[in-house]
Design a protein around this motif. Structure first.
Motif, mmCIF file in Angstrom:
data_model
loop_
_atom_site.group_PDB
_atom_site.id
_atom_site.type_symbol
_atom_site.label_atom_id
_atom_site.label_comp_id
_atom_site.label_asym_id
_atom_site.label_seq_id
_atom_site.Cartn_x
_atom_site.Cartn_y
_atom_site.Cartn_z
ATOM 1 N N GLY A 42 -11.556 -35.030 -68.472
ATOM 2 C CA GLY A 42 -11.411 -36.427 -68.885
ATOM 3 C C GLY A 42 -11.049 -37.351 -67.743
ATOM 4 N N TRP A 43 -10.251 -36.864 -66.804
ATOM 5 C CA TRP A 43 -9.863 -37.704 -65.668
ATOM 6 C C TRP A 43 -11.052 -38.014 -64.769
ATOM 7 N N THR A 93 -8.060 -45.974 -69.528
ATOM 8 C CA THR A 93 -7.737 -44.548 -69.431
ATOM 9 C C THR A 93 -7.460 -43.954 -70.802
ATOM 10 N N CYS A 94 -6.658 -44.647 -71.599
ATOM 11 C CA CYS A 94 -6.321 -44.139 -72.930
ATOM 12 C C CYS A 94 -7.554 -43.992 -73.802
ATOM 13 N N LEU A 97 -9.568 -40.763 -72.753
ATOM 14 C CA LEU A 97 -8.843 -39.543 -73.099
ATOM 15 C C LEU A 97 -8.729 -39.380 -74.609
ATOM 16 N N SER A 100 -11.926 -38.160 -76.234
ATOM 17 C CA SER A 100 -12.178 -36.740 -75.971
ATOM 18 C C SER A 100 -11.357 -35.836 -76.886
#
Length: 304
Positions: A42-43, A93-94, A97, A100
């Motif tokens: 995910g990053w 970012t949230c 993530l 996913s």
């Protein structure tokens, strides 16, 4: 004013409506794109998506404002603009993530509560009044979210994914209150800087940056055409129409996103998710329509 100029001016609201609807459409297919990406880190997805998104927005400003104008926009941001950029970084970012870890419908329907969370936070921090209709809408959102969360827990859903999804409207609410306190904040440079911040942080967490050509094309679409193009259309169109109308049109994202998932990935929301989401959307529509009738031009951040 010439007849030609008058015609151009009268057409601007319709152009604004089209651009804001276009932005909602662009944002709505983000989750569907992510499901096609083969990367499991995910990053790494955050890194590539935000890098492409930041570059797209930077290119948009360079074309629109030229190099000197773009530099002035970044210099004029000040600390409020930097805080908004950090908020964009956190939200971007949230979102990746959370998608996913939990169904896309959960994420976008949580996001539908953003205006109501913002109204509540503005009451606490800025002393802005809350009408009876708004209090009722907030209560309905709490009930709707509780139903959606109960559905995810009952299906063994990821609590971390739900937590990340729930953090998105809270962060956006803080950003909204900040833009009300400092209405001169420029959103495009803040969003661009936020993308680069998120990409830089993700670079320290990603296990690998290796990606095949098909995934790279999907990541480009995820960053440039979903995140960047959506923001460019929104900041352009939102200047042409009342902000409450822009917010109302923006709810198309919450309606379209689950539709894309059903059509492209057969990801069908649970019955409780649809019930809870319907309650949230109904509360949001009630709030925004009431807001439009009571205040045709609420304070909004400068869209440029």
């Amino acid at each position: 004013m010439t007849a030609q100029n008058a015609s151009s001016t009268s057409a601007r609201p319709w152009l604004g409506i089209a651009l804001v609807l276009g932005s909602a459409t662009a944002w709505s297919y983000g989750g569907a794109i992510q499901r096609f990406i083969g990367l499991t880190d995910g990053w790494a997805i955050v890194f590539w998506r935000c890098l492409f998104g930041g570059l797209f927005l930077l290119s948009f400003m360079l074309i629109r404002d030229k190099a000197a104008g773009t530099v002035r926009l970044f210099r004029a941001m000040g600390w409020p603009g930097v805080m908004i950029a950090i908020g964009f970084a956190a939200v971007s970012t949230c979102f990746v993530l959370a998608v996913s870890m939990t169904p896309v419908a959960n994420v976008v329907l949580f996001m539908a509560a953003i205006p109501l969370f913002a109204a509540l936070l503005a009451r606490v921090l800025l002393g802005e009044p809350i009408t009876t209709v708004t209090w009722g809408a907030i209560a309905a959102v709490i009930i709707g979210v509780a139903i959606m969360v109960s559905a995810s827990i009952g299906e063994g859903g990821s609590m971390l994914g739900l937590g990340l999804a729930a953090s998105i409207p809270l962060i956006f609410a803080c950003m909204t209150v900040l833009t009300r306190r400092y209405p001169g904040i420029r959103m495009t440079p803040a969003a661009s800087l936020g993308c680069f911040i998120a990409s830089a942080i993700a670079a320290t967490q990603a296990g690998s940056f290796e990606v095949g050509v098909p995934d790279l094309l999907l990541l480009f679409a995820f960053g440039a055409l979903n995140l960047g193009l959506g923001m460019a259309m929104y900041v352009t169109g939102a200047r042409m129409i009342p902000s409450a109308l822009a917010a109302l049109l923006g709810t198309a994202e919450m309606i379209l996103a689950p539709v894309w998932m059903v059509l492209l990935h057969h990801e069908i929301p649970s019955v409780r998710t649809m019930i809870g989401g319907s309650i949230v959307l109904a509360a949001l529509f009630t709030y925004l329509i009431g807001h439009m009738r009571g205040d045709a031009g609420p304070r909004v951040p400068t869209a440029s």
